[in-house]
Motif scaffolding. Sequence first.
Motif, PDB file in Angstrom:
ATOM      1  N   CYS A  86       6.825   6.256  -5.401  1.00  0.00           N
ATOM      2  CA  CYS A  86       7.654   6.933  -4.399  1.00  0.00           C
ATOM      3  C   CYS A  86       7.245   8.378  -4.137  1.00  0.00           C
ATOM      4  O   CYS A  86       8.025   9.163  -3.593  1.00  0.00           O
ATOM      5  N   HIS A  87       6.020   8.749  -4.510  1.00  0.00           N
ATOM      6  CA  HIS A  87       5.587  10.142  -4.395  1.00  0.00           C
ATOM      7  C   HIS A  87       4.682  10.404  -3.197  1.00  0.00           C
ATOM      8  O   HIS A  87       4.317  11.551  -2.950  1.00  0.00           O
ATOM      9  N   ASP A  88       4.284   9.359  -2.478  1.00  0.00           N
ATOM     10  CA  ASP A  88       3.282   9.539  -1.424  1.00  0.00           C
ATOM     11  C   ASP A  88       3.865   9.609  -0.025  1.00  0.00           C
ATOM     12  O   ASP A  88       3.234  10.173   0.877  1.00  0.00           O
ATOM     13  N   SER A  89       5.040   9.018   0.186  1.00  0.00           N
ATOM     14  CA  SER A  89       5.644   8.968   1.510  1.00  0.00           C
ATOM     15  C   SER A  89       7.147   9.138   1.385  1.00  0.00           C
ATOM     16  O   SER A  89       7.722   8.908   0.315  1.00  0.00           O
ATOM     17  N   ASP A 105       0.813  -1.213   0.000  1.00  0.00           N
ATOM     18  CA  ASP A 105       0.000   0.000   0.000  1.00  0.00           C
ATOM     19  C   ASP A 105       0.845   1.261   0.000  1.00  0.00           C
ATOM     20  O   ASP A 105       0.338   2.341  -0.306  1.00  0.00           O
ATOM     21  N   GLU A 106       2.121   1.105   0.349  1.00  0.00           N
ATOM     22  CA  GLU A 106       2.962   2.289   0.511  1.00  0.00           C
ATOM     23  C   GLU A 106       4.424   1.922   0.335  1.00  0.00           C
ATOM     24  O   GLU A 106       4.870   0.885   0.823  1.00  0.00           O
ATOM     25  N   VAL A 107       5.159   2.796  -0.348  1.00  0.00           N
ATOM     26  CA  VAL A 107       6.617   2.696  -0.458  1.00  0.00           C
ATOM     27  C   VAL A 107       7.204   3.942   0.188  1.00  0.00           C
ATOM     28  O   VAL A 107       6.810   5.066  -0.133  1.00  0.00           O
ATOM     29  N   VAL A 108       8.152   3.728   1.119  1.00  0.00           N
ATOM     30  CA  VAL A 108       8.750   4.839   1.864  1.00  0.00           C
ATOM     31  C   VAL A 108      10.236   4.937   1.513  1.00  0.00           C
ATOM     32  O   VAL A 108      11.066   4.233   2.105  1.00  0.00           O
ATOM     33  N   PRO A 109      10.616   5.786   0.538  1.00  0.00           N
ATOM     34  CA  PRO A 109      12.044   5.971   0.255  1.00  0.00           C
ATOM     35  C   PRO A 109      12.734   6.642   1.440  1.00  0.00           C
ATOM     36  O   PRO A 109      12.247   7.647   1.961  1.00  0.00           O
ATOM     37  N   MET A 110      13.853   6.091   1.841  1.00  0.00           N
ATOM     38  CA  MET A 110      14.598   6.601   3.000  1.00  0.00           C
ATOM     39  C   MET A 110      15.710   7.528   2.502  1.00  0.00           C
ATOM     40  O   MET A 110      16.719   7.068   1.977  1.00  0.00           O
ATOM     41  N   VAL A 111      15.494   8.828   2.670  1.00  0.00           N
ATOM     42  CA  VAL A 111      16.431   9.810   2.120  1.00  0.00           C
ATOM     43  C   VAL A 111      17.394  10.242   3.228  1.00  0.00           C
ATOM     44  O   VAL A 111      17.482  11.421   3.598  1.00  0.00           O
ATOM     45  N   PHE A 112      18.115   9.276   3.774  1.00  0.00           N
ATOM     46  CA  PHE A 112      19.084   9.553   4.830  1.00  0.00           C
ATOM     47  C   PHE A 112      20.004   8.345   4.969  1.00  0.00           C
ATOM     48  O   PHE A 112      19.668   7.244   4.535  1.00  0.00           O
ATOM     49  N   ARG A 113      21.174   8.593   5.548  1.00  0.00           N
ATOM     50  CA  ARG A 113      22.163   7.530   5.753  1.00  0.00           C
ATOM     51  C   ARG A 113      22.326   6.710   4.472  1.00  0.00           C
ATOM     52  O   ARG A 113      22.307   5.481   4.489  1.00  0.00           O
ATOM     53  N   MET A 114      22.517   7.419   3.359  1.00  0.00           N
ATOM     54  CA  MET A 114      22.552   6.764   2.049  1.00  0.00           C
ATOM     55  C   MET A 114      23.945   6.304   1.644  1.00  0.00           C
ATOM     56  O   MET A 114      24.128   5.774   0.543  1.00  0.00           O
ATOM     57  N   GLY A 115      24.960   6.547   2.466  1.00  0.00           N
ATOM     58  CA  GLY A 115      26.295   6.063   2.178  1.00  0.00           C
ATOM     59  C   GLY A 115      26.840   6.617   0.874  1.00  0.00           C
ATOM     60  O   GLY A 115      26.764   7.819   0.601  1.00  0.00           O
ATOM     61  N   PRO A 168       8.869  17.922  -3.137  1.00  0.00           N
ATOM     62  CA  PRO A 168       7.553  18.546  -2.960  1.00  0.00           C
ATOM     63  C   PRO A 168       6.928  18.096  -1.638  1.00  0.00           C
ATOM     64  O   PRO A 168       7.188  16.996  -1.139  1.00  0.00           O
ATOM     65  N   GLY A 169       6.086  18.946  -1.073  1.00  0.00           N
ATOM     66  CA  GLY A 169       5.397  18.601   0.160  1.00  0.00           C
ATOM     67  C   GLY A 169       4.161  17.760  -0.108  1.00  0.00           C
ATOM     68  O   GLY A 169       3.942  17.257  -1.212  1.00  0.00           O
ATOM     69  N   GLY A 170       3.356  17.598   0.921  1.00  0.00           N
ATOM     70  CA  GLY A 170       2.087  16.905   0.777  1.00  0.00           C
ATOM     71  C   GLY A 170       2.140  15.408   0.926  1.00  0.00           C
ATOM     72  O   GLY A 170       1.129  14.734   0.733  1.00  0.00           O
ATOM     73  N   ARG A 171       3.305  14.838   1.282  1.00  0.00           N
ATOM     74  CA  ARG A 171       3.391  13.398   1.423  1.00  0.00           C
ATOM     75  C   ARG A 171       3.527  13.010   2.890  1.00  0.00           C
ATOM     76  O   ARG A 171       3.872  13.829   3.732  1.00  0.00           O
ATOM     77  N   ARG A 172       3.244  11.762   3.166  1.00  0.00           N
ATOM     78  CA  ARG A 172       3.407  11.260   4.531  1.00  0.00           C
ATOM     79  C   ARG A 172       4.890  11.209   4.855  1.00  0.00           C
ATOM     80  O   ARG A 172       5.707  10.773   4.054  1.00  0.00           O
ATOM     81  N   THR A 173       5.255  11.637   6.073  1.00  0.00           N
ATOM     82  CA  THR A 173       6.666  11.648   6.458  1.00  0.00           C
ATOM     83  C   THR A 173       6.916  10.709   7.627  1.00  0.00           C
ATOM     84  O   THR A 173       6.123  10.632   8.572  1.00  0.00           O
ATOM     85  N   TYR A 174       8.013   9.985   7.534  1.00  0.00           N
ATOM     86  CA  TYR A 174       8.513   9.129   8.607  1.00  0.00           C
ATOM     87  C   TYR A 174       9.835   9.732   9.081  1.00  0.00           C
ATOM     88  O   TYR A 174      10.656  10.142   8.254  1.00  0.00           O
ATOM     89  N   TRP A 175      10.029   9.729  10.384  1.00  0.00           N
ATOM     90  CA  TRP A 175      11.219  10.366  10.950  1.00  0.00           C
ATOM     91  C   TRP A 175      11.984   9.387  11.822  1.00  0.00           C
ATOM     92  O   TRP A 175      11.421   8.778  12.733  1.00  0.00           O
ATOM     93  N   PHE A 176      13.266   9.255  11.515  1.00  0.00           N
ATOM     94  CA  PHE A 176      14.179   8.460  12.343  1.00  0.00           C
ATOM     95  C   PHE A 176      14.990   9.416  13.210  1.00  0.00           C
ATOM     96  O   PHE A 176      15.353  10.513  12.778  1.00  0.00           O
ATOM     97  N   ASN A 177      15.257   8.992  14.417  1.00  0.00           N
ATOM     98  CA  ASN A 177      16.041   9.788  15.358  1.00  0.00           C
ATOM     99  C   ASN A 177      17.168   8.918  15.903  1.00  0.00           C
ATOM    100  O   ASN A 177      16.901   7.836  16.427  1.00  0.00           O
ATOM    101  N   PRO A 178      18.431   9.352  15.784  1.00  0.00           N
ATOM    102  CA  PRO A 178      19.525   8.544  16.337  1.00  0.00           C
ATOM    103  C   PRO A 178      19.559   8.548  17.860  1.00  0.00           C
ATOM    104  O   PRO A 178      20.286   7.771  18.468  1.00  0.00           O
ATOM    105  N   ARG A 179      18.755   9.425  18.462  1.00  0.00           N
ATOM    106  CA  ARG A 179      18.644   9.487  19.931  1.00  0.00           C
ATOM    107  C   ARG A 179      17.202   9.187  20.331  1.00  0.00           C
ATOM    108  O   ARG A 179      16.311   9.143  19.479  1.00  0.00           O
TER     109      ARG A 179
END
Length: 239
Positions: free
Chosen positions: A197-200, A166-176, A213-224
């Motif tokens: 890859c446009h919704d989340s 139902d959803e694909v969440v590209p992780m735009v961080f820690r991409m090496g 662009p905005g308007g998509r669902r966001t997931y947030w990782f925190n190293p702490r």
Amino acid sequence: MLRALALGLLLMALPAGAAEPPRVFLWAWERPEQLDFIDPTREGVAFHAVTFQLSGEAVVPYRRRQPLVMPAGTYRMAVMRIEVARGTTLGEAQRARLVRLITEQVRRQSPDAVQVDFDARASERPFYRALLQELRAALPEGMRLSMTALASWCLDDGWLSELPVDEVVPMVFRMGADTKRVRAELGRRGDFTGARCHDSVGFVTDEPLPSLPGGRRTYWFNPRSWSAQELQHIREQSP
């Protein structure tokens, strides 16, 4: 024993698929998290439920052991992490065991949704595709199935297009090694190429946000561990 009991009570379920997922999720990884400051009408929690380590013919589950506190009514997404040792030949028996273990975990915790987190190598994609197909069929009817994706999969790589999620969440961080290339391409194109890859999107709290662009669902990782102050910062900067 008391900690395990408390965690079990905290993760007791609402009916599967009972609510529409919120627009913001906090990833709660394998550490103690006190998330009683979130607003369940605005934020959900994607919590590490189990990591499956595949090596040889073995599938070893490492289930969450750390306490997790969240308000009543929080939308809860159980994250199933898959890690594969190099040299492992993936086969039908491992896939069947994974599906069984994931569905058992779902019955145990009754989350609102499931997210699979697997940084599959190119040679592992047929296994992953078949796993998602079998898992889709095995999950309770109506349960949302999400998957994380390497950001590079969402540029010129079309393999995500027909996956049964139902959803694909590209992780735009820690991409090496892909960091400069992905950020440059996003800056040039303005968005991911992949239609799924446009919704989340997934971000981290300690890296600059890419140009998207905005308007998509966001997931947030925190190293702490999460704090109310960091959540407020996310609310202020969420695209």
